[in-house]
Design an enzyme around this catalytic site. Sequence first.
Site: not given
Length: 268
Positions: A71, A218-219
Amino acid sequence: MQIFVVFALAIASVSAANLNAVAQPGFASGRIINGYEAQKGEAPYIVSLKSGSHFCAGSIIDENWVLTAAHCLVYNKFEVVAGLHSRNDQSEVQIRKVKNKSQYIIHEGYGGGVGPNDIGLIYIPDGFNLNALSRDGVAPVNKVSLPSGKYESTGDGKLFGWGRDNSGSLPNVLQTLDANIIGYSECKAALPFLAPIKNVNICSYNVGTTDGACNGDSGGPLVRYTSEGVEQVGIVSWGYNPCATTKYPSIYTSVSAYKKWISDKINA
């Protein structure tokens, strides 16, 4: 970091502290709740993904490859910054440019939104210099190992990121958080009934605290320390918002569940 909330999912719960604050699943909001400053060189594998400003994190798994969440891969062009510790000191960073979408791979089974297969790879043609040393003799840029299979992916771990702290401020220095990593079954039992968790996920969770509520960029990497070194066991994927008050687990993509996918894509 932007928060993308899946409104179509059913309302998960109502916060006891504020009846107007509704917890719902969304991508990690770039917060390190109850974290503390990491030591310089403690996570030389973490990278910052920047499109004007920091929007996600990732990890170096090979001099030419970065692992992150699917994402996060939404821009045609962006920068990958390695060796960053303090935001206002870029004297030892290595910056590599992603010039178009052909430089990254999103898992074929990722359907967007929160859910399974939230994993992606970024190809760095000119590679990172993993042999560079800083003035104090440490390696500011290095790679992290994928799970070897010799050790459990659950137990004590650590999360790293530049996410906002409890006050909502953006810290200057890389933050870390001690994490209690749990498996799919235990995590599913701690989440609302309709939570979109699958057996390719693992979680971090400290019962009764906000420590495990969609922490991190995120990630970014969730790691465990073994007798043979650091292994990345998870990729920050999603959690229940608002992060600072919701006492649900954070959900990660389990790296061990995708080792073959990672190997196949790199070898191809």
